[in-house]
Design an enzyme around this catalytic site. Sequence first.
Site, short mmCIF file in Angstrom:
data_model
loop_
_atom_site.label_atom_id
_atom_site.label_comp_id
_atom_site.label_asym_id
_atom_site.label_seq_id
_atom_site.Cartn_x
_atom_site.Cartn_y
_atom_site.Cartn_z
N LYS G 98 1.12 -1.10 -0.16
CA LYS G 98 -0.13 -0.38 0.30
C LYS G 98 1.35 1.36 -0.46
O LYS G 98 1.54 1.20 1.06
CB LYS G 98 -1.27 0.16 1.23
CG LYS G 98 -2.11 0.90 1.06
CD LYS G 98 -2.70 1.28 3.03
CE LYS G 98 -2.79 2.77 2.73
NZ LYS G 98 -4.00 3.29 4.18
N ALA G 185 -9.60 5.32 3.68
CA ALA G 185 -9.20 6.64 4.68
C ALA G 185 -10.66 7.45 4.31
O ALA G 185 -11.05 7.79 3.19
CB ALA G 185 -8.44 8.06 3.88
N GLY G 186 -11.48 8.20 5.74
CA GLY G 186 -11.79 8.69 5.45
C GLY G 186 -13.65 8.38 6.25
O GLY G 186 -14.97 9.01 6.77
#
Lengths: 66, 66, 66, 66, 257, 257, 257, 257
Positions: G98, G185-186
């Site tokens: 990643k 993410a988020g």
Amino acid sequence: MHIKLNGDPHEIPAPLSVSALLQQLEIDARRVAVELNLAVVKKAAYDSSVINEGDEVEIVNFVGGG
Amino acid sequence: MHIKLNGDPHEIPAPLSVSALLQQLEIDARRVAVELNLAVVKKAAYDSSVINEGDEVEIVNFVGGG
Amino acid sequence: MHIKLNGDPHEIPAPLSVSALLQQLEIDARRVAVELNLAVVKKAAYDSSVINEGDEVEIVNFVGGG
Amino acid sequence: MHIKLNGDPHEIPAPLSVSALLQQLEIDARRVAVELNLAVVKKAAYDSSVINEGDEVEIVNFVGGG
Amino acid sequence: MSDSFVIAGRTFASRLIIGTGKYPSHAIMKAAHEASGADMATVAVRRVDITRQTESLLDYIDTSKIFLLPNTAACYTADDAIRTARLGREAGMSNWVKLEVIGDEQTLFPDNEGLLEATKLLVKEGFIVLPYTNDDPVMCRKLADAGAAAVMPLGAPIGSGLGIQNPNNIRIIREQATVPVIVDAGVGTASDAAVAMELGADGVLMNTAIAGAKDPVGMAKAMKLAVEAGRLAYLAGRIAKKSYASASSPLTGVVGS
Amino acid sequence: MSDSFVIAGRTFASRLIIGTGKYPSHAIMKAAHEASGADMATVAVRRVDITRQTESLLDYIDTSKIFLLPNTAACYTADDAIRTARLGREAGMSNWVKLEVIGDEQTLFPDNEGLLEATKLLVKEGFIVLPYTNDDPVMCRKLADAGAAAVMPLGAPIGSGLGIQNPNNIRIIREQATVPVIVDAGVGTASDAAVAMELGADGVLMNTAIAGAKDPVGMAKAMKLAVEAGRLAYLAGRIAKKSYASASSPLTGVVGS
Amino acid sequence: MSDSFVIAGRTFASRLIIGTGKYPSHAIMKAAHEASGADMATVAVRRVDITRQTESLLDYIDTSKIFLLPNTAACYTADDAIRTARLGREAGMSNWVKLEVIGDEQTLFPDNEGLLEATKLLVKEGFIVLPYTNDDPVMCRKLADAGAAAVMPLGAPIGSGLGIQNPNNIRIIREQATVPVIVDAGVGTASDAAVAMELGADGVLMNTAIAGAKDPVGMAKAMKLAVEAGRLAYLAGRIAKKSYASASSPLTGVVGS
Amino acid sequence: MSDSFVIAGRTFASRLIIGTGKYPSHAIMKAAHEASGADMATVAVRRVDITRQTESLLDYIDTSKIFLLPNTAACYTADDAIRTARLGREAGMSNWVKLEVIGDEQTLFPDNEGLLEATKLLVKEGFIVLPYTNDDPVMCRKLADAGAAAVMPLGAPIGSGLGIQNPNNIRIIREQATVPVIVDAGVGTASDAAVAMELGADGVLMNTAIAGAKDPVGMAKAMKLAVEAGRLAYLAGRIAKKSYASASSPLTGVVGS
């Protein structure tokens, strides 16, 4: 003999192999990766890779991350 | 004499200045910019810049945009 | 004999019970509800409830809805 | 003589008009509204409306609001 | 309090920057420009039609009042954008450019790689570069570091009228930026422009929202007021949001209580 | 085009209606009122403090310019609201009332049952009733049928500053209503007021958003402009929203193409 | 209908990818991992603490069930990311990474310039590269063109829990992408994950939303179901949105009508 | 942890309540019902078609598994709703009713005045009343006080698929309510159902979102999972929202640092 280990100064009595260093540090070789002077050392080469005066060694493992 | 004008083939009788070309095309020199073979021609150089066989000329102006 | 059935005029030969009407209409009594002149008729009273001239009868069942 | 003024007990020497009460309280009659025993007292009736023993009087004005 | 809007040392009276494209007519454009109160307008650089004389856009722009900002719209490479910027400078006698390097036909989103490259080169050539980019604080910082006179993050795709899609990003770009931040593209109606300004944007650039409205002149006036309103609200400091009510009239002194 | 704002036959110059509560000082309120351009302001009806003379709110409102709208804030029953309305009429020499019958302390949402009852009775008594209600088209219709001169649906809880929580409802209320629709409560910043007007509201009533701002005078000016901007945008007809981009500069005639 | 999730030829049973950071304890992490049903987990590469033996993270991950994805978190240059990726490969005996090249400490948004450069080099070295980027369709295309096995646009800043800030961008990235799209993410709660999947995302990667919940195991289960729900809804084809009501019960045949 | 869903003393296995209207076919409805895992379904009460025998809806509902909830859809007065409820009770041999008193054809929003009146009377007659109302905490409290077994605020207009338009109101209704809160109407896709549950709703009722999907069976399964996911997330306690990033991997121990 001075080397740099994970960014900090470290003393070793004499030149020694990566395997020997890991053993000395009681680190399980299977779960880490080692970098010698910016080059990754393959596990197969732990015995033959010798750490000398002034070398820079990084020993890393996996920690929690996202 | 063949030149390329705004991407299309164009005929001119003989080599002529940028000023002359604009005059011929009835284009107000003050409101356009001219490129001769990929180089911008300053307005001051319209008289002295001569267009020859095979030259590529671009004449642009401002249009509505965002 | 005129009655009003589900809002529309309906003819029946003579006064008859709710049970008889349902039978005549081939409607399964177990799956409907019947209103006679604005009052709900309990299933137990289908035999005894008689529909007479001018009565208003509503026969309803479940259909798809939200 | 006991009356209730804006929810609190209040003493007046004797029956008096709304005008008199306002004067006594140094309240500008033009900027308030008065309720006597739940009925609004029109400004024109301030002189004639008399406050007696046990009456309930509310005197309100405008304050900041949204 | 004076609240001047300055880009590259030049002061503008209005924080609303307008376009010149897609109006029903030049006359309506001119009227809308006047209603907008804007003193900067973008123009595109295109080949002259040599087959027939067309009336010039410039006949309908009072360049004594409105500063022209040539763009490089429809350029898909740094080279084309640079070439167009140079021609725009020659045609406009000004070294300002709204730099666009488009990366995708469907979204008209920027190609930030090419944009950064073109910005660096044009800055070297003495251009005042205002790059159109997306709402990425990191790219905005790189553009400013490269010498951009302002950064122009998009609020939503050009002409979409979707409004500011990611307010948090615009807010952060403004907090971090060392140059003026102009929200470019995406505004659909007046409140969108106000939102952009309330997030701290120094200015808003729009074209379609005005030109494409049923009444462009009315919308231009609306945008003028909305930009001013949003700026004033930003400076005035809004109330905090609460999940419950907070009475605006006194809770005590109610009759009969 | 004249676009006048008329309630019960009375024409107002501004579509912004302001409050008089929670200002840092009467002087700041007065300045904010002037900046807002509003010509109608709400006031609360409360018991006079007979223990000490306090300066009167009215000393800071130019009632030759600003029409006073007494409210029945903090009334939790139809009876209290009616009683307060009557006192307000006597104190204000006007028969207008912003009718509030509150149903819950935490949200200050209306008790529509009591509100409808009070509306009917006060209309009979000749009041011009402007009821504060929630964003329910059915209740708004019933209030109008009961004789309300306007309906005032809330955008969000009083003083919350959350902005218009359910734009779809406000839009529908406006489409269906036979009387003016004034969005009352919930505005937090300028763009919220613009949104309300863009949805078709005839006016916006606010107190905390101005009085509670860091700079109430600046925010008052912002709200004035935002309400005008939103109204103009509504009348001008915004562009449709698109999911993708639509170029504002010509796609042809690019150099080198 | 089979609906398999394949990256670089490897099939995963779950479209939920989880992290291993910030859990209250290794034991809770292990339980949360099991509840999540995920078969891929990210790990960070960090220096061994040579001063004291700490228990290994790997003692709490069943690598026969969960595929490890080393990340290059906290790397601010392409070089550091490349170096970390190489060490991760050696430690993990796998060539997946990643890839993170961070451009800003406050937002942890990517440095797309460095990211693209590192992607190209690592792909040459035979890595399976999953780059963390922002929600930019153009950059996502470039990363795929550079050989990325998937693209991982952010929904909001890492650890912010704000949810998908720009759904339109995620939708467009999915429409245009030639490789799997993983929203990274988020995400703050289950519905955020469902939204990401409904936009067409092939997977969702999250760490803080689970590890930071009051009950990480319960939230892990919630995320498992939400990702499945969102995927099913995407495939099932949702109803169109309407501005008004549409009855779900028949309008005719009502008694008394 | 047991997390049972109880209304009027009756425990339901699923927090998803489904409808029976608007399916492409009875067979698809039956399959969707099974996929949904729901054990309560609404039905409408309508006049029998005496001109021709139609197959009965009940042939496609396993009433040993699914509890029938007759509704009073399309009733515009308390009287019609009461009359329909009585017939539904007789037809269904159950005293439960989803009470609808519609106030407007365009929005199908409730007439809360008539709804409250009908609720009081039907409760007196021994009905278990589940009233469909709007998202007004005050009205929900009055309905509960009148004896409603649950309150069913709408998320958006019936069949609109707009999702929860006013999350703040639903949250507050749940905080204040003394009876179960079921969000009824407005759900369009899985994430909408998850949002409703995350706000604290005890259940969600939907018809069109499933029946109108391209693949009703797939969407039914999605809704089953989404409702469970939302409930679990609500119980697990989501992370707080942050305006900036918060790293999920350690900031120290990076190689070369």
